[in-house]
Design a protein around this motif. Structure first.
Motif, PDB file in Angstrom:
ATOM      1  N   PHE A 176       0.981  -1.145   0.096  1.00 23.38           N
ATOM      2  CA  PHE A 176       0.057  -0.031  -0.044  1.00 23.38           C
ATOM      3  C   PHE A 176       0.748   1.201  -0.007  1.00 23.38           C
ATOM      4  O   PHE A 176       0.641   2.187  -0.751  1.00 23.38           O
ATOM      5  N   ALA A 177       1.862   1.270   1.004  1.00 27.18           N
ATOM      6  CA  ALA A 177       2.536   2.456   1.034  1.00 27.18           C
ATOM      7  C   ALA A 177       3.379   2.692  -0.351  1.00 27.18           C
ATOM      8  O   ALA A 177       3.487   3.861  -0.870  1.00 27.18           O
ATOM      9  N   ALA A 178       4.039   1.727  -0.771  1.00 25.70           N
ATOM     10  CA  ALA A 178       4.667   1.790  -1.994  1.00 25.70           C
ATOM     11  C   ALA A 178       3.846   2.323  -3.190  1.00 25.70           C
ATOM     12  O   ALA A 178       3.910   3.335  -3.956  1.00 25.70           O
ATOM     13  N   ALA A 179       2.499   1.743  -3.224  1.00 22.06           N
ATOM     14  CA  ALA A 179       1.609   2.119  -4.265  1.00 22.06           C
ATOM     15  C   ALA A 179       1.205   3.584  -4.081  1.00 22.06           C
ATOM     16  O   ALA A 179       1.199   4.425  -5.253  1.00 22.06           O
ATOM     17  N   THR A 199      -4.081   5.837  -5.811  1.00 21.01           N
ATOM     18  CA  THR A 199      -4.340   4.275  -6.269  1.00 21.01           C
ATOM     19  C   THR A 199      -4.113   3.321  -5.122  1.00 21.01           C
ATOM     20  O   THR A 199      -3.345   3.579  -4.406  1.00 21.01           O
ATOM     21  N   TYR A 200      -5.141   2.292  -4.953  1.00 16.81           N
ATOM     22  CA  TYR A 200      -4.891   1.269  -3.967  1.00 16.81           C
ATOM     23  C   TYR A 200      -4.829  -0.120  -4.709  1.00 16.81           C
ATOM     24  O   TYR A 200      -5.606  -0.345  -5.466  1.00 16.81           O
ATOM     25  N   GLN A 201      -3.727  -0.784  -4.389  1.00 17.07           N
ATOM     26  CA  GLN A 201      -3.402  -2.149  -4.820  1.00 17.07           C
ATOM     27  C   GLN A 201      -3.245  -3.125  -3.912  1.00 17.07           C
ATOM     28  O   GLN A 201      -2.857  -2.811  -2.850  1.00 17.07           O
ATOM     29  N   GLY A 202      -3.731  -4.113  -3.912  1.00 16.59           N
ATOM     30  CA  GLY A 202      -3.872  -5.173  -3.191  1.00 16.59           C
ATOM     31  C   GLY A 202      -3.758  -6.640  -3.716  1.00 16.59           C
ATOM     32  O   GLY A 202      -3.616  -6.677  -5.005  1.00 16.59           O
ATOM     33  N   GLN A 203      -3.850  -7.780  -2.744  1.00 17.69           N
ATOM     34  CA  GLN A 203      -3.675  -8.871  -3.176  1.00 17.69           C
ATOM     35  C   GLN A 203      -4.744  -9.834  -2.567  1.00 17.69           C
ATOM     36  O   GLN A 203      -4.938  -9.648  -1.376  1.00 17.69           O
ATOM     37  N   LEU A 204      -5.659 -10.327  -3.365  1.00 21.72           N
ATOM     38  CA  LEU A 204      -6.907 -11.105  -2.768  1.00 21.72           C
ATOM     39  C   LEU A 204      -6.624 -12.467  -2.737  1.00 21.72           C
ATOM     40  O   LEU A 204      -6.335 -13.258  -3.825  1.00 21.72           O
ATOM     41  N   VAL A 205      -6.640 -13.164  -1.455  1.00 22.08           N
ATOM     42  CA  VAL A 205      -6.401 -14.670  -1.438  1.00 22.08           C
ATOM     43  C   VAL A 205      -7.701 -15.399  -0.827  1.00 22.08           C
ATOM     44  O   VAL A 205      -8.420 -14.832   0.127  1.00 22.08           O
ATOM     45  N   SER A 206      -8.078 -16.488  -1.453  1.00 19.81           N
ATOM     46  CA  SER A 206      -9.324 -17.116  -0.959  1.00 19.81           C
ATOM     47  C   SER A 206      -8.701 -18.553  -0.451  1.00 19.81           C
ATOM     48  O   SER A 206      -8.478 -19.243  -1.272  1.00 19.81           O
ATOM     49  N   SER A 207      -8.863 -19.067   0.746  1.00 25.94           N
ATOM     50  CA  SER A 207      -8.473 -20.418   1.081  1.00 25.94           C
ATOM     51  C   SER A 207      -7.148 -20.416   0.863  1.00 25.94           C
ATOM     52  O   SER A 207      -6.562 -21.459   0.516  1.00 25.94           O
ATOM     53  N   GLY A 208      -6.604 -19.404   1.033  1.00 21.13           N
ATOM     54  CA  GLY A 208      -4.790 -19.656   0.808  1.00 21.13           C
ATOM     55  C   GLY A 208      -4.287 -19.445  -0.500  1.00 21.13           C
ATOM     56  O   GLY A 208      -3.215 -19.657  -0.859  1.00 21.13           O
ATOM     57  N   PHE A 250     -15.300   0.030  -0.688  1.00 21.41           N
ATOM     58  CA  PHE A 250     -14.514   0.879   0.180  1.00 21.41           C
ATOM     59  C   PHE A 250     -15.003   2.027   1.222  1.00 21.41           C
ATOM     60  O   PHE A 250     -15.965   2.830   0.886  1.00 21.41           O
ATOM     61  N   LYS A 251     -14.981   2.117   2.653  1.00 23.64           N
ATOM     62  CA  LYS A 251     -15.541   2.864   3.362  1.00 23.64           C
ATOM     63  C   LYS A 251     -14.512   3.565   4.401  1.00 23.64           C
ATOM     64  O   LYS A 251     -13.324   2.679   4.588  1.00 23.64           O
ATOM     65  N   GLN A 311      -3.877 -13.491 -10.492  1.00 21.04           N
ATOM     66  CA  GLN A 311      -2.957 -14.117  -9.373  1.00 21.04           C
ATOM     67  C   GLN A 311      -3.060 -13.432  -8.026  1.00 21.04           C
ATOM     68  O   GLN A 311      -2.276 -13.077  -7.426  1.00 21.04           O
ATOM     69  N   GLY A 312      -4.295 -13.045  -7.842  1.00 22.16           N
ATOM     70  CA  GLY A 312      -4.847 -12.367  -6.321  1.00 22.16           C
ATOM     71  C   GLY A 312      -4.626 -10.857  -6.527  1.00 22.16           C
ATOM     72  O   GLY A 312      -4.899 -10.184  -5.612  1.00 22.16           O
ATOM     73  N   ARG A 313      -3.795 -10.211  -7.518  1.00 24.86           N
ATOM     74  CA  ARG A 313      -3.498  -8.817  -7.718  1.00 24.86           C
ATOM     75  C   ARG A 313      -4.677  -8.184  -8.229  1.00 24.86           C
ATOM     76  O   ARG A 313      -5.002  -8.452  -9.273  1.00 24.86           O
ATOM     77  N   PHE A 314      -5.001  -6.935  -7.789  1.00 23.71           N
ATOM     78  CA  PHE A 314      -5.859  -5.835  -8.277  1.00 23.71           C
ATOM     79  C   PHE A 314      -5.325  -4.429  -7.713  1.00 23.71           C
ATOM     80  O   PHE A 314      -4.550  -4.279  -7.236  1.00 23.71           O
ATOM     81  N   SER A 315      -6.017  -3.797  -8.669  1.00 22.68           N
ATOM     82  CA  SER A 315      -5.545  -1.977  -8.576  1.00 22.68           C
ATOM     83  C   SER A 315      -7.149  -1.418  -8.931  1.00 22.68           C
ATOM     84  O   SER A 315      -7.545  -1.568  -9.974  1.00 22.68           O
ATOM     85  N   VAL A 316      -7.251  -0.342  -8.007  1.00 25.55           N
ATOM     86  CA  VAL A 316      -8.312   0.702  -8.155  1.00 25.55           C
ATOM     87  C   VAL A 316      -7.970   1.729  -7.778  1.00 25.55           C
ATOM     88  O   VAL A 316      -7.138   2.089  -7.108  1.00 25.55           O
ATOM     89  N   VAL A 317      -8.981   3.106  -8.352  1.00 24.47           N
ATOM     90  CA  VAL A 317      -8.617   4.325  -7.570  1.00 24.47           C
ATOM     91  C   VAL A 317      -9.747   4.730  -7.061  1.00 24.47           C
ATOM     92  O   VAL A 317     -10.649   4.493  -7.370  1.00 24.47           O
ATOM     93  N   LEU A 318      -9.183   5.487  -5.659  1.00 24.26           N
ATOM     94  CA  LEU A 318     -10.108   5.904  -4.785  1.00 24.26           C
ATOM     95  C   LEU A 318     -10.247   7.144  -4.504  1.00 24.26           C
ATOM     96  O   LEU A 318      -9.102   7.782  -4.479  1.00 24.26           O
ATOM     97  N   ASP A 319     -11.473   7.754  -4.183  1.00 24.96           N
ATOM     98  CA  ASP A 319     -11.485   9.193  -4.347  1.00 24.96           C
ATOM     99  C   ASP A 319     -12.429   9.516  -3.444  1.00 24.96           C
ATOM    100  O   ASP A 319     -13.595   9.538  -3.753  1.00 24.96           O
ATOM    101  N   PHE A 320     -11.936   9.903  -1.912  1.00 27.67           N
ATOM    102  CA  PHE A 320     -13.028  10.459  -1.112  1.00 27.67           C
ATOM    103  C   PHE A 320     -13.304  11.846  -1.136  1.00 27.67           C
ATOM    104  O   PHE A 320     -13.785  12.414   0.078  1.00 27.67           O
ATOM    105  N   ASN A 321     -12.705  12.593  -1.959  1.00 28.39           N
ATOM    106  CA  ASN A 321     -12.576  13.900  -1.850  1.00 28.39           C
ATOM    107  C   ASN A 321     -11.806  14.531  -0.865  1.00 28.39           C
ATOM    108  O   ASN A 321     -10.798  13.760  -0.459  1.00 28.39           O
ATOM    109  N   ASP A 322     -12.150  15.638  -0.384  1.00 27.67           N
ATOM    110  CA  ASP A 322     -11.345  16.215   0.604  1.00 27.67           C
ATOM    111  C   ASP A 322     -11.762  15.612   2.123  1.00 27.67           C
ATOM    112  O   ASP A 322     -12.111  16.387   2.987  1.00 27.67           O
ATOM    113  N   GLN A 323     -11.256  14.525   2.271  1.00 29.98           N
ATOM    114  CA  GLN A 323     -11.385  13.780   3.630  1.00 29.98           C
ATOM    115  C   GLN A 323     -10.166  13.665   4.359  1.00 29.98           C
ATOM    116  O   GLN A 323     -10.091  12.812   5.439  1.00 29.98           O
TER     117      GLN A 323
END
Length: 414
Positions: free
Chosen positions: A10-13, A36-45, A56-57, A81-93
């Motif tokens: 996260f910090a590097a992204a 930009t928020y990047q993460g890895q999604l794992v299901s049952s390992g 996202f909240k 392979q578990g990796r995804f990337s999205v752009v989040l915009d909560f405005n001035d929060q």
């Protein structure tokens, strides 16, 4: 679907996204408030391959607390392979307080319900670099190498100088007074508001300045002069077709017409046209006798000096055709039983007969001259008649008992 953990860089992204934002800002493009928020999604390992829906909240703490801003959704996001990337915009929060991200996920996308990940993700300081680029004001505290005039935080040491054509009042500039000579004006039209004519031809300039000139329709004002070149016809004044009013009038201070030129081109030395009444007085010396058998004296009025028969004196009315004779007042002295007749008469041109149009008679009075007033209100037809006012009485009376002193005529010119 089982989900227990998300692994991200996260910090590097965020650092990469912010660096891209700085580059955009250098080219005068707004950075915005998204990251930009990047993460890895794992299901049952096992890393997930396919699609997923995310929610996202934003919260002020790792657990509990009221949600900040709105819920963001990212639907049908590709996961490899578990990796995804999205752009989040909560405005001035991001005012400077700590923020945490709560994530809900379902995979495959659109199938089943959302699962909330067990632990909220802390948002590290990198997004606050966005705020630093758009801060309304920054404190001086902690800054180094501040220029000598800015240490107090107030820019009041700058020296200003007004250039040519400007004036300076404090720190406010305005256009100052300026002058130009004719050599400064190369082209264009100078408006009348700045002392010009507002025109590029003499004719239009005269119209703009209200000065009579070469145009056909000129308006002249009192006090203006008309100068004619030598050997040229003078000023021409004419009426339009069907002109019935006077071509020109001269009036006195009270507005009475004293002279005029009629629509027929006739000059008249009085009113009319506007209904003004004029008065002319005739002394008894202006009257002439019509009988050579009567002697007259003029020591005190026009008196008999001897003789017998009818005594008569007349004066012609030489007024323009169409003149209205409103009233005539004769002045006579009569201390005898005989009467003096005063009349306005007309005579057919080149004929001997005379007709009285209106008349009055004297009143016996042994002490004073009395008026004899008649109101004929007749219109003169000088094309067919001659007009007179006259006074006549019988002779054979003492010369000191009947005398005529003159007359006053009130008339209106056509």
């Amino acid at each position: 679907m089982k989900r227990s953990r998300t692994r991200t860089g996260f910090a590097a992204a965020l650092a990469v996204a912010f660096a891209a934002g700085l580059a955009s800002h250098a080219h005068a493009q707004p950075v915005g408030t998204g990251f930009t928020y990047q993460g890895q999604l794992v299901s049952s390992g096992n890393p997930v391959d396919g699609t997923a829906d995310f929610r996202f909240k934003l919260f002020p703490s790792a657990a509990g607390g009221a949600q900040i801003g709105s819920t963001l959704q990212a639907l049908s996001i590709a996961v490899q392979q578990g990796r995804f990337s999205v752009v989040l915009d909560f405005n001035d929060q991001f005012p400077g307080d700590q923020r945490f991200l709560e994530i809900d996920v379902r995979s495959p996308a659109g199938v089943g319900g959302f699962t909330t990940l067990a632990q909220r993700q802390a948002i590290r300081p990198s997004p606050y670099a966005i705020r630093s680029l758009n801060a309304a004001a920054a404190p001086w505290t902690g800054l180094t190498d501040i220029p000598a005039g800015f240490a107090d935080g107030i820019d009041n040491d700058t020296q200003y100088t007004a250039g040519q054509g400007l004036t300076l009042n404090g720190t406010t500039f305005s256009i100052g007074p300026h002058t130009h000579s004719a050599n400064d004006i190369i082209s264009g039209v100078l408006p009348t508001a700045f002392g010009g004519t507002g025109a590029n031809t003499p004719e239009i300039a005269r119209v703009n300045l209200g000065v009579p000139g070469l145009l056909n329709n000129n308006i002249f004002q009192r006090g203006q002069n008309i100068f004619l070149s030598s050997n040229e016809v003078g000023l021409t004044i004419r009426g339009t077709a069907g002109q019935g009013a006077d071509l020109q009038q001269w009036v006195d201070g009270a507005g009475n017409i004293v002279a005029r030129i009629t629509s027929a081109g006739q000059f008249s030395n009085g009113g009319g046209g506007g209904g003004n009444q004029l008065v002319v007085s005739y002394s008894y010396k202006a009257f002439r006798p019509t009988r050579n058998t009567t002697n007259y004296t003029t020591d005190n009025g026009l008196q008999l000096g001897g003789g017998a028969g009818l005594a008569e004196v007349v004066v012609p009315l030489d007024y323009p055709n169409g003149t209205v004779i409103n009233s005539i007042t004769f002045y006579a002295f009569d201390n005898t039983a005989a009467v003096m007749t005063c009349a306005i008469s007309r005579q057919v041109i080149n004929a001997a007969s005379i007709t009285n149009l209106d008349s009055g008679t004297s009143t016996n009075n042994a002490t004073q001259v009395l008026p004899i007033t008649i109101n004929p209100n007749i219109t003169l037809d000088t094309n067919a008649y001659s007009y007179y006012i006259r006074a006549y009485w019988e002779l054979g009376l003492a010369s000191n008992v009947m005398a005529f002193y003159g007359a006053k005529v009130t008339y209106t010119l056509p």
